[in-house]
Design a protein around this motif. Structure first.
Motif, mmCIF file in Angstrom:
data_model
loop_
_atom_site.group_PDB
_atom_site.id
_atom_site.type_symbol
_atom_site.label_atom_id
_atom_site.label_comp_id
_atom_site.label_asym_id
_atom_site.label_seq_id
_atom_site.Cartn_x
_atom_site.Cartn_y
_atom_site.Cartn_z
ATOM 1 N N ASP A 90 59.435 -18.182 -78.684
ATOM 2 C CA ASP A 90 59.284 -18.553 -80.773
ATOM 3 C C ASP A 90 60.405 -18.324 -80.953
ATOM 4 O O ASP A 90 62.031 -18.740 -81.695
ATOM 5 C CB ASP A 90 58.739 -17.561 -80.934
ATOM 6 N N ARG A 91 61.918 -16.909 -79.875
ATOM 7 C CA ARG A 91 62.875 -16.380 -80.298
ATOM 8 C C ARG A 91 64.152 -17.031 -80.350
ATOM 9 O O ARG A 91 64.493 -17.667 -80.515
ATOM 10 C CB ARG A 91 62.839 -15.615 -79.970
ATOM 11 N N HIS A 92 64.137 -18.463 -79.094
ATOM 12 C CA HIS A 92 64.787 -19.338 -79.329
ATOM 13 C C HIS A 92 64.501 -20.765 -78.990
ATOM 14 O O HIS A 92 64.662 -21.692 -78.352
ATOM 15 C CB HIS A 92 64.940 -18.731 -77.327
ATOM 16 N N ALA A 93 63.078 -20.595 -80.239
ATOM 17 C CA ALA A 93 63.223 -22.079 -80.762
ATOM 18 C C ALA A 93 62.238 -23.239 -79.315
ATOM 19 O O ALA A 93 63.000 -24.194 -79.562
ATOM 20 C CB ALA A 93 64.273 -22.582 -81.355
ATOM 21 N N LYS A 96 63.552 -30.996 -67.489
ATOM 22 C CA LYS A 96 62.481 -31.803 -67.189
ATOM 23 C C LYS A 96 61.314 -31.645 -68.059
ATOM 24 O O LYS A 96 60.918 -32.644 -68.675
ATOM 25 C CB LYS A 96 62.464 -32.246 -66.020
ATOM 26 N N VAL A 97 60.900 -30.736 -68.443
ATOM 27 C CA VAL A 97 59.679 -31.078 -69.524
ATOM 28 C C VAL A 97 59.289 -30.904 -70.583
ATOM 29 O O VAL A 97 58.835 -31.791 -71.454
ATOM 30 C CB VAL A 97 59.510 -29.656 -68.278
ATOM 31 N N THR A 98 60.749 -29.954 -71.100
ATOM 32 C CA THR A 98 60.837 -30.164 -72.818
ATOM 33 C C THR A 98 62.061 -31.052 -73.174
ATOM 34 O O THR A 98 61.890 -31.099 -74.551
ATOM 35 C CB THR A 98 61.135 -28.736 -73.225
ATOM 36 N N GLY A 129 57.475 -24.624 -80.050
ATOM 37 C CA GLY A 129 56.181 -26.141 -79.705
ATOM 38 C C GLY A 129 56.467 -27.128 -78.557
ATOM 39 O O GLY A 129 55.762 -27.571 -78.369
ATOM 40 N N HIS A 130 57.468 -26.508 -77.038
ATOM 41 C CA HIS A 130 57.985 -27.533 -76.274
ATOM 42 C C HIS A 130 57.198 -26.601 -75.152
ATOM 43 O O HIS A 130 56.248 -27.470 -74.415
ATOM 44 C CB HIS A 130 59.037 -27.526 -75.716
ATOM 45 N N LEU A 131 56.746 -25.834 -75.127
ATOM 46 C CA LEU A 131 56.004 -25.198 -74.031
ATOM 47 C C LEU A 131 54.823 -23.283 -74.546
ATOM 48 O O LEU A 131 55.740 -22.984 -75.469
ATOM 49 C CB LEU A 131 57.243 -24.089 -72.908
#
Length: 448
Positions: free
Chosen positions: A230-233, A191-193, A236-238
């Protein structure tokens, strides 16, 4: 009355007995005799030759979800669609289960659904968790399926109307368990990303923020959370702060009430003398041990004691503590036998090897549950226990633990209900035929 005779090698479900060649004689809904193999029969008798196969009692699954038309899960969520309920029922029947206890806990006995879906060969029953804190926890975590009648229901009322056990006390939705991993947290993050994440990643986030016991112990620092993102890409979203807030706000609101609900249901079990099923996982283990000491006459069953929030050694230690206090140790297949989308078999294997398992069920695992017989086959193949003892985990042992549900079945012996399955001798997970209440309901792996 004509007699149905099943000839073959029997595992009777008592944990001990194997009969290499025997005849099971059935009249009506009951087993009338078990004798040495007899080829001759009276005119009009029907014979099923199970030579080359193995004959077992119908499996009794005392911890399942998704098979009723009322509120689903301990969160009181909206019911599943009738199509999904029918699918779940058929899966259980085809995999050898003939009796099932749906432990969502907040539905009523009239919501088993025969009036909506019609009769089914699977004998389905419900449990009750209608205590004030359990209902309040459901309302906070979801509660969309709860009506005024559910909120007003009581333990005594539900038992009088036919509920067979108490529980499930707590749940994956209300106590930070599997449903948070496969449903609630992924939805909150998406919902957020706008990014959909795998349940295994959601579990990593949850445990990094809250710890496996939801107590903040060994919680990750902001730098560690940033590294995980970062490990789960998702870097840049959270931010770490945003992730922490999402996890806390999604998981924690119902937890305090759900923990109180555990105590309420333990007290009710001691009061009414009925079996009670508890959500056993890392966050609840210490509380369940304490409750077993506080309410020694409660009939407590520690559900899914192989829960993935335990480390393997924790699962063994917790099961030992509980078993020493008279608690029945149940394990669930979850999706850890063949599917393995979210969970692996390590905890199950450790508990089986240590001889700590009393009963075996499926739970739900987001609908990805593996079959009871696949777990039994695994235990036999890995030589964790002999076949009669493995079969008893979902047969005679359940009858002993919850006689209100299965006291008249779970065993192939005289005067028991005629629930019988015929499986491949070299792979019990391959079910050929199912007889329920004396009637052939699955033939050649098809519902008839």
């Amino acid at each position: 009355m004509d007699t149905l005779i099943v000839n073959g090698s029997l595992i009777t479900g008592d944990g001990i007995t194997f009969l290499e060649k025997a005849s099971v004689r059935i009249r009506g809904t009951m087993i009338v005799d078990v004798t040495p193999y007899q080829e001759a029969s009276n005119e009009g008798d029907r014979i099923i030759d199970a030579g080359g196969s193995v004959v077992l009692p119908g499996m009794v699954n005392a911890h399942a979800h998704g098979c009723i038309v009322g509120p689903s899960m301990p969160s009181g969520s909206l019911p599943l669609s009738t199509e999904d309920v029918s699918y779940q029922r058929n899966r259980h029947l085809l995999s050898g289960t003939t009796t099932l206890l749906n432990v969502c806990g907040l539905a009523t006995p009239d919501e088993i659904g025969s009036g909506v879906l019609g009769p089914h060969a699977l004998d389905i029953h419900v449990s009750t968790a209608h205590t004030p804190s359990s209902l309040a926890a459901a309302g906070i975590s979801d509660g969309a399926g709860l009506s005024a009648q559910h909120l007003a229901a009581t333990i005594d009322d539900m038992l009088a109307r036919g509920a067979k056990a108490l529980g499930e006390a707590g749940g994956g939705q209300t106590l930070g368990g599997g449903a948070q991993d496969y449903r609630y947290l992924p939805l909150a993050i998406e919902k957020v990303t706008g990014v959909a994440i795998h349940p295994k990643i959601a579990r990593q986030f949850k445990e990094a923020v809250l710890g496996r016991r939801l107590d903040g112990a060994a919680a990750a620092s902001d730098d560690e959370l940033e590294g995980l993102l970062d490990r789960h890409a998702l870097d840049g979203h959270l931010t770490a702060e945003q992730l922490r807030r999402i996890v806390v706000e999604t998981v924690m609101p119902p937890v305090h009430l759900a923990m109180r609900g555990l105590a309420e249901i333990a007290a009710q079990s001691e009061r009414v003398g009925m079996a009670a099923i508890f959500h056993n996982a890392a966050p609840t283990a210490a509380t369940i041990v304490q409750l077993a000491e506080t309410y020694p006459r409660a009939r407590m069953i520690a559900g899914h004691s192989n829960h993935p929030m335990f480390l393997p050694e924790e699962a063994v230690t917790t099961a030992t503590l509980l078993k020493d206090r008279g608690v029945t140790i149940d394990v669930s297949t979850l999706d850890c036998i063949a599917t393995r989308w979210r969970n692996g078999p390590e905890n199950l294997d450790h508990l089986a090897t240590e001889g700590l398992i009393d009963t075996l069920s499926t739970d739900y695992a987001g609908g990805d549950w593996d079959t009871i017989l696949s777990a039994i086959q695994r235990m036999i193949a890995k030589k964790q226990m002999p076949a009669p003892r493995a079969v008893a985990l979902a047969a005679g042992n359940v009858a002993k633990a919850i006689p209100e549900l299965a006291g008249d079945r779970g065993l192939i012996e005289r005067n028991k209900q005629a629930d019988i399955i015929i499986c491949d001798a070299h792979n019990f997970a391959r079910v050929r035929h199912v007889i329920a209440k004396g009637r052939l309901v699955v033939k050649d792996a098809r519902i008839v």
